[in-house]
Design a protein around this motif. Sequence first.
Motif, PDB file in Angstrom:
ATOM      1  N   ILE A 191      -0.158 -10.630  -7.479  1.00 15.09           N
ATOM      2  CA  ILE A 191       1.296 -10.534  -7.457  1.00 15.09           C
ATOM      3  C   ILE A 191       1.854 -11.542  -8.454  1.00 15.09           C
ATOM      4  O   ILE A 191       1.237 -12.577  -8.728  1.00 15.09           O
ATOM      5  CB  ILE A 191       1.894 -10.764  -6.053  1.00 15.09           C
ATOM      6  N   VAL A 192       3.009 -11.209  -8.993  1.00 11.83           N
ATOM      7  CA  VAL A 192       3.666 -12.089  -9.952  1.00 11.83           C
ATOM      8  C   VAL A 192       4.236 -13.288  -9.195  1.00 11.83           C
ATOM      9  O   VAL A 192       5.011 -13.132  -8.251  1.00 11.83           O
ATOM     10  CB  VAL A 192       4.793 -11.348 -10.686  1.00 11.83           C
ATOM     11  N   GLU A 205       0.806  -1.223   0.000  1.00 18.27           N
ATOM     12  CA  GLU A 205       0.000   0.000   0.000  1.00 18.27           C
ATOM     13  C   GLU A 205       0.841   1.276   0.000  1.00 18.27           C
ATOM     14  O   GLU A 205       0.353   2.359   0.301  1.00 18.27           O
ATOM     15  CB  GLU A 205      -0.941   0.015   1.221  1.00 18.27           C
ATOM     16  N   GLU A 206       2.128   1.177  -0.344  1.00 18.07           N
ATOM     17  CA  GLU A 206       3.026   2.316  -0.147  1.00 18.07           C
ATOM     18  C   GLU A 206       2.612   3.577  -0.899  1.00 18.07           C
ATOM     19  O   GLU A 206       2.744   4.695  -0.380  1.00 18.07           O
ATOM     20  CB  GLU A 206       4.467   1.941  -0.496  1.00 18.07           C
ATOM     21  N   LYS A 207       2.087   3.434  -2.110  1.00 18.84           N
ATOM     22  CA  LYS A 207       1.701   4.631  -2.859  1.00 18.84           C
ATOM     23  C   LYS A 207       0.476   5.298  -2.259  1.00 18.84           C
ATOM     24  O   LYS A 207       0.363   6.535  -2.269  1.00 18.84           O
ATOM     25  CB  LYS A 207       1.469   4.276  -4.333  1.00 18.84           C
ATOM     26  N   THR A 256       3.514  -3.000 -11.263  1.00 18.68           N
ATOM     27  CA  THR A 256       4.375  -2.078 -10.530  1.00 18.68           C
ATOM     28  C   THR A 256       5.597  -2.862 -10.067  1.00 18.68           C
ATOM     29  O   THR A 256       5.479  -3.799  -9.278  1.00 18.68           O
ATOM     30  CB  THR A 256       3.641  -1.464  -9.331  1.00 18.68           C
ATOM     31  N   THR A 257       6.757  -2.489 -10.562  1.00 20.31           N
ATOM     32  CA  THR A 257       7.964  -3.257 -10.299  1.00 20.31           C
ATOM     33  C   THR A 257       8.664  -2.792  -9.031  1.00 20.31           C
ATOM     34  O   THR A 257       8.364  -1.718  -8.481  1.00 20.31           O
ATOM     35  CB  THR A 257       8.955  -3.154 -11.473  1.00 20.31           C
ATOM     36  N   SER A 258       9.631  -3.591  -8.593  1.00 17.73           N
ATOM     37  CA  SER A 258      10.403  -3.252  -7.394  1.00 17.73           C
ATOM     38  C   SER A 258      11.226  -1.993  -7.597  1.00 17.73           C
ATOM     39  O   SER A 258      11.625  -1.341  -6.625  1.00 17.73           O
ATOM     40  CB  SER A 258      11.321  -4.415  -7.020  1.00 17.73           C
ATOM     41  N   GLY A 275       6.900 -11.418  -7.036  1.00 18.49           N
ATOM     42  CA  GLY A 275       6.502 -10.577  -5.912  1.00 18.49           C
ATOM     43  C   GLY A 275       6.106  -9.170  -6.311  1.00 18.49           C
ATOM     44  O   GLY A 275       5.487  -8.448  -5.513  1.00 18.49           O
ATOM     45  N   ASP A 276       6.431  -8.739  -7.553  1.00 22.47           N
ATOM     46  CA  ASP A 276       5.932  -7.450  -8.029  1.00 22.47           C
ATOM     47  C   ASP A 276       4.410  -7.536  -8.146  1.00 22.47           C
ATOM     48  O   ASP A 276       3.850  -8.607  -8.342  1.00 22.47           O
ATOM     49  CB  ASP A 276       6.544  -7.099  -9.388  1.00 22.47           C
TER      50      ASP A 276
END
Length: 350
Positions: A72-73, A21-23, A103-105, A155-156
Amino acid sequence: MPVDEKLLRRLVETPSVPGREEKQREIAREVLAPLSDRVKTDALGSVIATKKGRDGAPKVMVAAHMDEIGFIVKYIDEKGFLRLQTLGGHDPANMVSQRVIVTTSKGESLRGALQPARKPPHVAGDEANKMPKAQEFFVDLGLSADEVKDRVRVGDYVTMDRTLEKVGENYIGKAMDDRIGLFVMYEALKAMESNEANIYAVATSQEEVGLRGAVASGSSIKPDIVVALDITLALDVPGGGGQDEISKLGGGAAIKIMDGSLICHPKLVEHFRSIAEREEIPHQMEILPRGGTDAGGVQRQNGGAPSITLSIPCRYVHSVNEMVNAEDVQACITLLAKYLEEAHTGDYAL
């Protein structure tokens, strides 16, 4: 009062899945800082804003969740196609032929096509009539396998790629569940004229996978009163209606009586209902047979707390076309603001 479309658009279009949820946290901190006395982030990633009231007055926790259903990938195959793990409840019928954002790392946003592993109708035969399963879907980024593996990691996270649009008197887009709840919380804090209760406005994490963030925050805050903000089903469409309608667009704020996670405190329900009647705020009463909200998780913490959910009616839930009515949104904002102004007066003893 016109809806702040700039803020609503930012909330709806900013990706954020359970545990990532960082964004949305960035937005929550930015919006809540000038509206409160203190903002902090807890260990599960929920953002907690404290607005002080009178010493000894009750603590009111207002909760709306930041996460949306997504993926998640979990695997990248030899051709560079991404296989997915679902996060939250997906209906495969709503996943077919959609576009997504990975959304990538590294913070990149990569657009791709979400497709089921099946043949096109030209050669599929009877298979074309079968509904695919969620685990059959993959993402095509239109890149070589080497480039995909260089830019994407297991995990992305992945979200639907849709913008907010105005349709008649309604707004439509992905992730109204529960960005519209966040919007109501933020706007009610702006609209509130005073407060004697101590208010804890919480943008919660991981609701779509089990109300996890709210439970953790509630355990820490130990609120005397809990108010969750979330969408509810508006089944005022073909195939719904009558006793199965739940709520309808344009009917006003939905004051929940019960859902699958909680039976709302009857005196708290009556308090919200009396304010709506007194202030002539459009409202409707809601009984949702299945599903739950953050209130259901916090209600049972610390020996129990009077809890309720104020719902925003929404059509086409858990799809990219979630639709809410502008007047219903405003009714929820007004009702919540009025309640917070007088929450300290409530007697919820049983």
